[in-house]
Design an enzyme around this catalytic site. Structure first.
Site, PDB file in Angstrom:
ATOM      1  N   SER A  62       0.782  -1.337   0.029  1.00 19.74           N
ATOM      2  CA  SER A  62      -0.090  -0.186   0.284  1.00 19.74           C
ATOM      3  C   SER A  62       0.985   1.411   0.003  1.00 19.74           C
ATOM      4  O   SER A  62       1.704   1.728  -0.908  1.00 19.74           O
ATOM      5  CB  SER A  62      -1.055   0.102   1.200  1.00 19.74           C
ATOM      6  OG  SER A  62      -2.209   0.647   0.963  1.00 19.74           O
ATOM      7  N   ASP A 209      -6.310  -3.482  -1.673  1.00 21.84           N
ATOM      8  CA  ASP A 209      -5.189  -3.429  -1.000  1.00 21.84           C
ATOM      9  C   ASP A 209      -4.589  -4.475  -0.450  1.00 21.84           C
ATOM     10  O   ASP A 209      -5.094  -5.625   0.139  1.00 21.84           O
ATOM     11  CB  ASP A 209      -5.829  -2.485   0.145  1.00 21.84           C
ATOM     12  CG  ASP A 209      -4.562  -1.898   0.786  1.00 21.84           C
ATOM     13  OD1 ASP A 209      -3.786  -2.164   1.569  1.00 21.84           O
ATOM     14  OD2 ASP A 209      -4.478  -0.496   0.645  1.00 21.84           O
TER      15      ASP A 209
END
Length: 746
Positions: A62, A209
């Site tokens: 991320s 994610d």
């Protein structure tokens, strides 16, 4: 423990240490995800270089993947700090996930689309995309900052080998990105569920994610051969005070933090050091506090300085030379050359049904150019315009290198289902205090509109407006022909009105009260529309309005035509673009109150030119109106005041004839939480007829510009560009010493 046992343990540890690092220890830097909290990881890069520690591999999830990709591409820690702290994350986070087709426009209407919600009854879908934030701007930012390494598709060949982590949106398995597009790998890793749209990796594969599956890939670093693993975890302190879990947002963020914390903490044993800065006062989306978060990272690094130094000595004792690099040095990335654009291809990378996308000829001017900062800025702006034009989710670029070492600029078009219905709500209300003839008035323009635009089976528009009248409109557009970017259709419209249809009962000024007038308007004709830029319609219209004050009906039939060409889309805050619109109505009355033919002709043109700094623009504009519809009706006049009219007059000031010419200057001052704040200054000159339906009791003269009046004036407004519309506050004054202060939506 005996002396012999102690000696044996020491010898064993020495032997093990020497054996492990026989070929010089490999060092891995692992950076966790955590949204805005990831800013705290920047000081760790600086601390490692200060100790002379140079990682052999960088792994990130991320936000950690975003920071790690820059470092792996050859950026210095100083560059990364400057780049990320100057990046406008709030504007990035305000990006819409898709660009729906505009609601059918009306000439001389200041209505915007405002807030819209897309839906499909047949498919049971709500929302035009699987997320609330689009990725156009973040991809363009990443691509621009990584343009010199875009052609590198093997991440082991970057200045520092790199890995990014994603999560398969279907199976939930971990995705490890080690090749392909570096930008796509980072984009896939930062796809926070329900916030960013899932990233398309390949056919049938979407990534969410990476924190959902592996927010701190320490084990992977060991599997890649790392002997020493240095990491920072910015998301695993989740002891949130119970009193803060008082709303849906805070609970949702806490759930996400718990998920990513579990898969990170269980891997701590694979690291030689895990730094955990105190970020308890910050949230995942605190992108407005980058400096404070970086400071928290600096404090953590300072607290762990001895541990970092100990690892440096351990590395050095294993025979690896520590090289302390100059903090202000030229980066490896900056030493790389910019690519030249030799070929251009446009690719539809969406898995949805094919839709019109730009052709290669749209980008011909970039052929042969070097992809330097100037070219990237021009290309990014072009992509943004075309994304809106073709109603795409994103239109971005990448580079690929061919076997003959030429470079291809790849334009990548992504989109979701465009055939979606829309619910919309917008407003153009304003409140003004005006000095006028000669007393002061409070002018109120309450104008809100809500409606539904259905695209199937027949394009239909249902709109309810609240203002001087309450109006309910239905409009249908049966399609006759559908070209690539254009549609030819019939146009049938019906409007029902209740409220004030006459200046005698107009509610714009505080001594007028709403009446119970009523009316109906019918229109039938043909419409041609070319994307969102050009609309033309022509047909026959009929209106009937009954004024309660006189108990008389006013019946009018006429030919109606209107043309709209715009790249401004009623946007008072746009720095560049143009708009041209006209209305021409001509006919005769069907009752005996007026024998002369009636007409209503309106024309306006505006062009704004953006200056070189892209924060200022100048514009020129002109408006002409001449109206000979019945003077007893509101429809017998044109609006002469407001921000788009003559200085010194509020919205709702009515005249039958006028012409206005103006010059404007716009300056982007700043962003407030990602919302642009602008200043607008205008100078105007006008000639108008002097008949005022709110004051004059006699009927107006029929000649053009009767009792003409010449005026000059100026406006100064502050504009906040919001999703509902442009919030405008400011004032204007003219040479007749009439002034107006206004607050409203435009």
């Amino acid at each position: 423990m005996s002396f012999k046992s102690v000696v044996s343990a020491v010898l064993l540890s020495v032997f093990t240490f020497g054996f492990s690092f026989a070929k010089s220890p490999k060092i891995a830097l692992v950076l966790s995800g955590g949204g805005a909290k990831g800013f705290a990881e920047i000081p760790l890069l600086e601390a490692l270089e200060n100790e002379g520690i140079r990682p052999d591999m960088v792994l990130g999830t991320s936000m950690g993947a975003l920071i790690g990709s820059l470092y792996a591409a050859g950026y210095t820690p100083k560059q990364i700090r400057q780049t990320l702290l100057s990046m406008d994350f709030m504007t990035i986070l305000n990006e819409r996930p898709s660009t729906p087709e505009k609601i059918p426009p009306e000439a001389f209407s200041k209505k915007t689309d405002g807030i819209t919600l897309s839906f499909s009854i047949a498919d049971g879908k709500f929302g035009s995309a699987p997320g609330i934030i689009g990725d156009q701007q973040i991809i363009c930012e990443l691509t621009n900052h990584l343009s010199r390494v875009l052609a590198i598709t093997d991440f082991d060949k970057l200045p520092i080998p790199f890995r990014a982590i994603g999560t398969d949106a279907i199976s939930g398995r971990e995705l490890i990105f080690k090749s392909g597009s570096l930008v796509n790998a980072v984009r896939a890793s930062i796809s926070i569920p329900a916030v960013f749209t899932p990233a398309q990796v390949e056919k049938g594969l979407y990534s969410m994610d990476g924190g959902l599956r592996n927010n701190l890939p320490l084990k992977l670093a060991r599997e890649m051969g790392a002997d020493i693993v240095i990491s920072m975890d910015v998301a695993s302190i989740v002891d949130t005070p119970p009193e803060t879990l008082s709303d849906f947002y805070s609970v949702a963020v806490q759930i996400f933090n718990l998920i990513i914390s579990y898969n990170a903490v269980e891997q701590y044993s694979y690291a030689d050091i895990v730094l955990r800065p105190d970020l308890s006062e910050f949230s995942t989306f605190d992108f407005m506090k980058p400096h404070q978060i970086v400071r928290a990272g600096e404090i953590c690094v300072q607290q762990n300085k001895d541990k970092i130094s100990q690892i440096a000595r351990q590395i050095e004792s294993a025979g690896r030379t520590l090289e302390k690099l100059d903090y202000n040095r030229e980066s490896e990335y900056n030493k790389m050359p910019d690519f030249s654009i030799d070929k251009i291809v446009v690719k539809d990378i969406s898995f949805s049904k094919p839709v019109p996308i730009p052709a290669e000829k749209e980008f011909e001017k970039f052929l042969g150019k070097t992809l330097n900062d100037k070219t990237k800025k021009q290309l990014t702006k072009k992509l943004g315009k075309l994304k809106e034009h073709y109603h795409l989710s994103s239109l971005t670029y990448s580079l690929s290198q061919n076997e003959d070492e030429s470079t291809t600029l790849e334009i990548l078009a992504n989109h979701y289902d465009q055939n979606m219905n829309q619910i919309f709500f917008t407003g153009t209300s304003s409140v003004s205090v005006a000095s006028y003839k000669p007393q002061q008035y409070l002018s109120v323009d309450p104008n809100f509109t809500a409606g539904v635009f259905l695209r199937t089976p027949i394009e239909s528009l249902f709109r309810l407006s609240f203002g001087n009248t309450i109006t309910f409109e239905t409009e249908f557009f049966p399609k006759l022909a559908d070209f690539k970017d254009s549609i030819l259709s019939l146009d049938f419209k019906n409007s029902l009105k209740y409220g004030s249809c006459s200046p005698a009962t107009n509610i714009y000024f505080n001594d007028r009260t709403i009446a119970e007038d009523r009316g109906i308007e019918l229109f039938g004709g043909i419409r041609f529309r070319h994307t969102d830029y050009f609309t033309a319609k022509a047909g026959i219209a009929y209106s009937a309005e009954k004024l309660i004050a006189t108990e008389k009906w006013h019946n009018t039939s006429y030919l109606h035509s209107e043309i709209i060409f715009t790249t401004l889309h009623n946007d008072y805050a746009s720095l560049y673009g143009g708009r041209l619109e006209s209305i021409f109505n001509f006919g005769g009355k069907t009752d005996d109150m007026q024998d002369d033919p009636i007409y209503d002709f309106r024309f306006s043109a505006e062009k704004r030119f953006e200056l070189a700094d892209e924060k200022n623009s100048i514009g020129i504009s002109s408006v002409f109106c001449s109206n000979r519809f019945p003077y007893e009706l509101n429809s017998g006049y044109c609006n002469f005041g407001g921000a788009d009219g003559m200085s010194g007059y509020p919205t709702g000031t009515l005249r039958r004839d006028f012409a206005i010419a103006g010059i404007s200057f716009r300056q982007k001052i700043t962003n407030l939480s990602g919302i642009p704040l602008l200043a607008v200054a205008e100078a105007k000159a006008a000639v108008s007829s002097d008949y005022d339906p709110f004051i004059d009791q006699d009927s107006p003269e029929g000649r053009l510009f009767a009792g003409r009046k010449f005026e000059a004036g100026g406006d100064l407004y502050i504009v906040l560009h919001t999703i509902l519309g442009n919030l405008v506050f400011g004032g204007s004054m003219n040479s007749s010493l009439e002034w107006c202060i206004t607050l409203g939506l435009r």
